[in-house]
Design an enzyme around this catalytic site. Structure first.
Site, PDB file in Angstrom:
ATOM      1  N   HIS A  96       0.879  -1.172   0.000  1.00  0.00           N
ATOM      2  CA  HIS A  96       0.000   0.000   0.000  1.00  0.00           C
ATOM      3  C   HIS A  96       0.920   1.227   0.000  1.00  0.00           C
ATOM      4  CE1 HIS A  96      -2.384  -2.980   2.346  1.00  0.00           C
ATOM      5  NE2 HIS A  96      -3.442  -2.401   1.859  1.00  0.00           N
ATOM      6  N   ASP A  99       2.370   2.001   3.340  1.00  0.00           N
ATOM      7  CA  ASP A  99       3.311   1.022   3.910  1.00  0.00           C
ATOM      8  C   ASP A  99       4.748   1.432   3.626  1.00  0.00           C
ATOM      9  OD1 ASP A  99       1.009  -0.510   4.235  1.00  0.00           O
ATOM     10  OD2 ASP A  99       1.435  -1.767   2.492  1.00  0.00           O
TER      11      ASP A  99
HETATM   12  C1  XUL Z   1      -7.499  -6.547   4.665  1.00  0.00           C
HETATM   13  C2  XUL Z   1      -6.720  -6.945   3.475  1.00  0.00           C
HETATM   14  C3  XUL Z   1      -5.887  -5.893   2.840  1.00  0.00           C
HETATM   15  C4  XUL Z   1      -5.814  -6.014   1.354  1.00  0.00           C
HETATM   16  C5  XUL Z   1      -5.098  -4.883   0.673  1.00  0.00           C
HETATM   17  O1  XUL Z   1      -8.295  -7.539   5.202  1.00  0.00           O
HETATM   18  O2  XUL Z   1      -6.738  -8.084   3.098  1.00  0.00           O
HETATM   19  O3  XUL Z   1      -4.628  -5.928   3.392  1.00  0.00           O
HETATM   20  O4  XUL Z   1      -5.199  -7.185   0.968  1.00  0.00           O
HETATM   21  O5  XUL Z   1      -5.618  -3.655   0.970  1.00  0.00           O
END
Ligand code: XUL
Ligand code: CO
Length: 431
Positions: A96, A99
């Site tokens: 993300h 992150d």
């Molecule tokens: C949350 C989840 C996230 C997604 C990406 O449950 O799985 O980490 O994978 O946003």
């Protein structure tokens, strides 16, 4: 641990820092294990998760957290991350935006920070050969997203979500990212009393079109993935499960650019098995990628534990192999070590275990497909539709009155066993 290269030592090894089953270059069903499995490290869990929970402070303390400047801190974290991933020969990572570098409320400053860390990532990717499986924007942690991002009732929040997605797409594209993910953690509602569901879903579709059009016009050739989850953090999430997402994508004309990223623990929260969700996506031609983890049988939330169940993953690998693999994606370990797993070795053990379990499931599934009558049995079960009246039915040549007449002329059907226990035993036979 910084120079600990994890290698394949085979099932007989007693070295906990070695692979027993994952042998990257071993050929199974015409491809190497590495080509089948396309493992990815989830940046958020492995390098950002601090072990904190709603009842307690962080237990995973990272040295880079003491660095004051945000970009320098992000670089130190990234240096560690690439070292770790190289040691495990993980071919991909996923991130993300927030992150890889900490964000503030300043849109332009966030773009600057993301660009700076993207340059640093590019250098690491070039020297290590590690690639980006997918990028994404975190549109659920900041307080402005408490009522949703693309589905927020306030347009100004939606605009901020757009700014973040634009920057995350720019970063993903410039790093040669193979895919881009949307997980709508807060794209849903807490109470229907204050929610216009139809309008919110139309906004989400419009937003996804905008993102897709922007990315395509900037040269992005990869797939977009929606990651379904039924609830948590919202009470009800619009991307509930694969069937719901497929309906949404088809309804809003997004089906040619989007497929699905299926997470194990999200499937089970939706009341499905993981393999059910894989099959639903595969049948729609939308089996994009997976987020690998597992839930806990005794509670009802997303525990994101590392996968360790060969039997369950073999059922999943049967679906994946028969579908011909992923549509551009891979296996991203969206999983975290436990709060009380506080040594760096724990993060290695976790990934080694996950990779070995998938590798072993791949071998077992391939053996079931090649060496047993699993495929033949499933085909034979539908043989009555291969010829005669059954075939005529499939071809649309019969009407309801024909069914009535056939029911009378051919009499009571035979009792035919589904042989479930026999098929379950096949998996154990090849483990
Ligand atoms: C949350 C989840 C996230 C997604 C990406 O449950 O799985 O980490 O994978 O946003
Ligand atoms: Co996930």
């Amino acid at each position: 641990m910084s120079n600990t290269k994890i290698t394949y030592e085979g099932p007989g090894s007693d070295n906990p820092l070695s692979f027993r089953w994952y042998d990257a270059n071993k050929v199974v069903a015409g491809k190497t294990m590495q080509e089948h499995l396309r493992f990815a490290c989830a940046y958020w869990h492995s390098f950002c998760g601090n072990g904190g929970d709603p009842f307690g402070e962080p237990t995973h303390l990272f040295s880079w957290n003491n660095t004051v400047d945000a970009v320098d801190r992000a670089k130190a974290k990234m240096d560690f991350a690439f070292d770790f991933m190289s040691n495990l020969s993980l071919p991909f990572f996923c991130f993300h935006d927030v992150d890889v570098v900490d964000f503030t409320n300043d849109v332009a400053d966030n773009e600057r920070r993301l660009q700076a860390i993207t340059e640093h990532a590019r250098q690491h990717m070039q020297s290590s050969g590690i690639q980006l499986l997918w990028g994404t924007a975190n549109l659920f942690s900041h307080r402005r997203y408490m009522n949703g991002a693309a589905t927020n009732p306030d347009f100004q929040v939606l605009a901020h979500a757009g700014a973040q997605v634009k920057a995350a797409l720019d970063a993903t594209i410039s790093l040669g990212g193979q895919n881009y993910v949307f997980w709508g953690g807060r794209e849903g509602y807490m109470s229907l009393l204050n929610t216009n569901m139809k309008r919110e879903q139309e906004h989400m579709a419009r937003f996804l079109h905008m993102a897709k059009d922007y990315a395509r016009s900037h040269g992005f050739k990869g797939q977009f993935f929606i990651e379904p989850k039924p609830c948590e953090p919202s009470k009800h999430q619009y991307d509930y499960d694969c069937a719901t997402v497929i309906g949404f994508l088809n309804q809003f004309g997004l089906q040619d650019d989007f497929s699905i990223n299926i997470e194990v623990n999200h499937a089970t929260l939706a009341g499905h098995t993981f393999q059910h969700e894989l099959q639903v996506a595969a049948d729609a031609g939308m089996l994009g990628s997976i987020d690998a983890n597992r839930g806990d049988y005794q509670n009802g939330w997303d525990t994101d534990q590392f996968p360790n169940n060969v039997n369950e993953l073999t059922e999943a690998m049967l679906v994946i192999l028969e579908a011909g693999g992923f549509k551009g994606g891979g296996i991203n370990f969206d999983a975290k070590i436990r709060r009380n797993s506080t040594d760096m070795e724990d993060l290695y053990h976790a990934h080694i275990g996950g990779m070995d379990t998938f590798a072993r499931a791949l071998l077992v599934a391939d053996a079931v497909l090649q060496q047993s009558d699993y495929k033949a049995f499933r085909q034979q079960r539908y043989a009555s539709f291969d010829s005669g009246n059954g075939k005529a039915f499939e071809e649309g040549k019969l009407g309801l009155e024909d069914l009535r007449n056939i029911a009378i002329s051919d009499g009571e059907p035979k009792t035919l066993s589904g042989r479930q226990e026999y098929l379950e035993n096949l998996i154990n036979r090849f483990i």
